[in-house]
Design a protein around this motif. Structure first.
Motif, short mmCIF file in Angstrom:
data_model
loop_
_atom_site.label_atom_id
_atom_site.label_comp_id
_atom_site.label_asym_id
_atom_site.label_seq_id
_atom_site.Cartn_x
_atom_site.Cartn_y
_atom_site.Cartn_z
N CYS A 99 -6.74 8.53 57.16
CA CYS A 99 -5.21 7.71 56.39
C CYS A 99 -5.57 7.29 57.91
CB CYS A 99 -4.34 8.92 56.19
SG CYS A 99 -2.95 8.37 57.67
N TYR A 100 -5.03 5.93 57.78
CA TYR A 100 -5.05 5.25 59.41
C TYR A 100 -2.96 5.33 59.35
CZ TYR A 100 -9.54 4.07 59.07
OH TYR A 100 -11.38 4.18 58.73
N ILE A 101 -3.18 5.20 60.75
CA ILE A 101 -1.00 4.58 60.94
C ILE A 101 -1.42 3.76 61.63
CG2 ILE A 101 0.64 6.08 61.96
CD1 ILE A 101 0.22 8.36 60.74
N THR A 102 -0.67 2.76 61.49
CA THR A 102 -0.15 2.11 62.85
C THR A 102 1.85 1.64 62.96
OG1 THR A 102 -2.13 -0.03 62.56
CG2 THR A 102 0.15 -0.22 63.66
N THR A 103 1.78 2.41 64.74
CA THR A 103 3.25 2.46 64.76
C THR A 103 3.60 1.07 65.95
OG1 THR A 103 2.23 3.84 66.02
CG2 THR A 103 3.32 5.05 64.51
N SER A 104 5.08 1.01 65.52
CA SER A 104 5.38 -0.30 66.25
C SER A 104 6.92 0.31 66.46
CB SER A 104 5.55 -1.40 66.04
OG SER A 104 3.99 -2.67 65.47
N GLY A 105 6.87 0.14 68.40
CA GLY A 105 7.94 0.22 68.51
C GLY A 105 8.59 -0.49 70.00
N VAL A 106 10.48 -0.56 69.62
CA VAL A 106 10.85 -0.73 70.83
C VAL A 106 12.01 -0.45 71.78
CG1 VAL A 106 11.60 -3.62 69.05
CG2 VAL A 106 12.64 -1.74 68.65
N GLY A 107 12.36 -0.82 72.61
CA GLY A 107 12.89 0.11 73.88
C GLY A 107 14.10 -0.53 74.32
N VAL A 108 15.00 -0.37 75.13
CA VAL A 108 15.67 -1.41 76.06
C VAL A 108 15.25 -0.69 77.44
CG1 VAL A 108 17.89 -1.74 77.10
CG2 VAL A 108 17.38 -1.23 74.57
N VAL A 109 15.14 -1.92 78.35
CA VAL A 109 14.99 -1.49 79.52
C VAL A 109 15.80 -1.68 80.50
CG1 VAL A 109 12.52 -2.71 82.03
CG2 VAL A 109 12.33 -2.50 79.38
N GLU A 110 15.71 -0.25 80.96
CA GLU A 110 17.20 0.19 82.76
C GLU A 110 16.75 -0.89 83.31
OE1 GLU A 110 17.93 3.84 81.23
OE2 GLU A 110 19.63 2.32 79.05
N SER A 111 15.10 0.27 84.54
CA SER A 111 15.10 0.04 85.23
C SER A 111 13.55 -0.45 85.64
CB SER A 111 15.27 0.92 86.81
OG SER A 111 15.02 1.82 86.48
#
Lengths: 358, 372
Positions: A164-176
């Motif tokens: 099993c291989y897993i690829t994860t992507s993610g987004v986030g909000v940058v405050e500072s």
């Protein structure tokens, strides 16, 4: 100093600063080890093909505004997990995949929002194992306060993948975002004892016949980093999570990018007794061993005490320590004052003979 | 950590350094060779040279097994590994050693089944689990590692494992030291003797070095205080006009060696008439081969017996003999780096060039400037 030696040293530093050249005709395991060979492959193939101002920074996440320069910024990142074995003390490929992406967002100064996960599964892979992995991902995502909101599944023939291989992507909000600037006099901190993930995975493979009672440090760092930012606003210069290549590689990249030196104190670097013992036996340097729940953080010298206190107040930062200081000279080098009282260079990992660990 | 921290005590190191400085006669310079690559690694890793007075300099010897493997032997090993029914097994350090046509790492990427192991017993395990394949262990190292190869072969014989063999590159330390002592351009005041090798062969075999060549030798351990103490013992001998073999590493090294380990070697291996060493050329009776042809990959696979001249620019030989410091080699740090090694001294972490490049190239003067 002998003139010849001086000339050679200067030549080496010039050669190190030059853009690396890819000499190999084929990809080798060294290209995945997180050190110089990995950097060379990225520079010579991926950056050459995809180069753009956001990618060229080669940070953990790309940070970009979404609504004009004055609007909020988003951070975006992706990670592939190919660890072997899939299950090890302290974690598994599932929480590793989630935490790795969460941490890449967190060290960019972002609050992680959503993740995606793509699975490459090998024909014959037990569904029970897949359930165990997804349950672990759900727990890790819950702990980090993110959702897994998109995904993909592919199945390849038996023998064409390692389960099993897993690829994860993610987004986030940058405050500072961290200022990115690193100056002489800044302090270098690490959020806890180093090397636990790498040593755990090596021992979990069972090839070495060593029992050390050590568990992976895999953990989401967004809460810890949020506390740090709140405790010393504006003082955080730069953060990286110390994954493949370990603390040494992170600090070398920082020293070269910022054109500064980093002076480390070996006595101050937190290393647990089991990791230290295993590294002694195996001839490894813990500074190069991967972590999955530790960040290297540079703060202004004045904020050192406040930053350390904030980190230590959080359960994931209880073992945080100041491990060194940023110096002006010699630019691009990491130096270590050894426990024995000598001084040596801590260079980038070249290519390692270790089992793959993340 | 018990049994480690007590040998890394900076206060004791300072006190030893002061005694070392006091032992040096004014105006005299002392040059000692650390024979073993493990010592070279320790010296650079802990910054031991920072404690030595200007009068004492260390040169690096031929005791890194990876460094002394000639390119032709690497090519022969890759020749065996590239056969479809073969699984080649080797220690991690060997993976990047360049032959004339690339390294194990390159051969693996091109499709050869090459697996890293941590002990020859692991290789035997692979053979037992893969009865339809022929599993070869690349035996490499001095008397330190030869016993474990020998014990594995004995175990394979008693278990009747027929698909296991050894590509034997085990070398012996004494002929190499003799070759260095016979080198006309050598200027040495004494030897820091190899600790692990001596745990097997003992201290007695070094007698010819003191007797025939008049050079003292102190067998040393691998912690930084071991090395400082050995230098202190060598200087004491010189100050007192003595020339003896002494054992600083008594906690591990018996004076007469390890009879069981030597017996295992003698049961399974025999001296070769001659063997080629990287940079040092052919040295007679300096290596071992398998006695039993059925465990000898060299005879089982009909290897080509490649001979590859060292690259003209490479000065590994001079570095191994202690004639040149790593930074004095023509290609050090430019064409030859840990990521692009031309010579084997740059490959293994125990190689003098790799150790100097990775740990030591920031010299004492620069350290003082940076940390003032």
């Amino acid at each position: 100093m002998k003139v010849r030696e001086e000339q050679v040293l200067d030549r080496i530093e010039r050669a190190r600063a030059a853009r690396p050249r890819l000499r190999e005709d084929r990809v080798t395991l060294a290209h995945g080890a997180g050190g110089k060979a990995t950097r060379t492959l990225v520079e010579a193939v991926f950056r050459e093909a995809f180069g753009n101002p956001l990618l060229d920074r080669l940070d953990d996440s790309a940070v970009f505004p979404v609504d004009g320069a004055a609007g909020p910024a988003l951070a975006f990142t992706t990670d592939a997990s190919v660890v072997s074995p899939l299950f090890f003390p302290g974690g598994d490929i599932g929480d590793l995949a989630v935490n790795g992406t969460v941490n890449d967002l967190a060290v960019a100064g972002a609050t992680p929002l959503h993740l995606s996960a793509a699975f490459i599964l090998e024909e014959g892979f037990p569904v029970a194992d897949l359930r165990r992995i997804t349950a672990s991902m759900r727990r890790a995502a819950g702990e980090a306060g993110v959702g897994i909101v998109a995904g993909d599944t592919k199945v390849v023939e038996r023998g064409k993948a390692d389960g099993c291989y897993i690829t994860t992507s993610g987004v986030g909000v940058v405050e500072s975002a961290p200022s990115g600037e690193v100056l002489p006099g800044d302090s270098v901190l690490v959020t806890g004892p180093i090397g636990e993930h790498g040593v755990t995975v090596m021992l979990a493979r069972g090839d070495l016949g060593i029992e050390a009672g050590v568990a992976s440090d895999t953990a989401p760092l967004n809460g810890l980093i949020a506390d740090l930012r709140a405790a010393c606003p504006g003082a955080v210069r730069r953060m990286r999570d110390a994954t493949r290549g370990g603390v040494a590689t992170v600090l070398n990249e920082l020293a070269v990018d910022a054109g500064v030196a980093v002076a480390l104190d070996e006595d101050a670097v937190p290393v647990g007794p089991a990791v230290r013992g295993a590294c002694e036996l195996l001839g490894l340097d813990p500074l190069y061993v991967a972590c999955e729940g530790r960040a290297v953080i540079v703060v202004s010298g004045e904020a050192e005490a406040a930053a350390l206190a904030a980190l230590r107040a959080h359960p994931l930062g209880a073992g945080a320590a100041v491990i060194g200081r940023v110096e002006e000279e010699p630019p691009g080098l990491v130096l270590l004052k050894t426990s024995f009282g000598g001084t040596r260079v801590v260079d980038v990992l070249v290519g390692d003979p270790l089992p793959r660990i993340c | 950590m018990r049994h480690v921290d007590e040998y890394r005590d900076a206060a004791k190191a300072r006190s030893l350094a002061a005694s070392i400085a006091a032992l040096c006669e004014p105006g005299r310079r002392y040059t000692f060779m650390e024979v073993c690559g493990g010592h070279t690694h320790t010296i650079y890793k802990h910054g031991i040279e920072d404690y030595l007075p200007e009068a004492v300099s260390l040169v690096h010897g031929p005791g890194c097994p990876v460094c002394v493997i000639p390119m032709g032997r690497v090519d022969d090993a890759i020749d065996i590994a590239s056969r479809p029914d073969v699984i080649m097994t080797t220690f991690g350090d060997m993976m990047r050693v360049p032959g004339g046509r690339g390294s194990f790492l390159d051969a693996k990427a091109a499709g050869a089944d090459i697996r890293m192991v941590y002990s020859p017993l692991d290789a035997l395990g692979i053979a037992e689990r893969n009865p339809s394949r022929r599993v070869v262990f690349m035996g490499i190292g001095f008397e330190t590692t030869a016993p474990s190869t020998a014990m594995t072969v004995l175990r394979a014989a008693s278990a009747g494992v027929a698909n296991f063999s050894v590509f034997c590159n085990h070398v012996t330390i004494l002929p190499a030291i003799k070759a260095i002592l016979d080198s006309p351009d050598l200027r040495l005041d004494g030897f820091i003797g190899p600790g692990h090798v001596s745990a097997v062969i003992g201290c007695r075999p070094y007698g010819f070095i003191t007797r025939d060549y008049g050079k003292p030798l102190v067998v040393a351990g691998f912690e930084p205080l071991d090395i400082l103490q050995s230098i202190h013992m060598l200087l004491t001998q010189l100050a007192e006009g003595r020339c003896e073999v002494e054992n600083q590493y008594g906690r591990v090294v018996p004076w007469d060696g390890n009879a069981k380990a030597l017996q295992a070697i003698n049961r399974t291996m025999e001296p070769r008439p001659y063997f080629e060493w990287r940079g040092l050329g052919f040295i007679s009776h300096s290596a071992l081969r398998m006695k039993d042809a059925s465990f000898d990959a060299e005879r089982l696979f009909d290897i080509p017996g490649s001979r590859v001249a060292d690259p003209r620019s490479c000065q590994c030989g001079e570095v191994l003999k202690g004639v040149l410091k790593p930074y004095e080699c023509k290609v050090f740090g430019t064409a030859c780096t840990p990521e692009t090694p031309i010579g084997t001294c740059m490959v293994s972490s125990e190689g003098a060039c790799a150790a100097y490049y990775n740990f030591g190239r920031f010299t004492r003067e620069r350290v003082k400037e940076a940390t003032r």
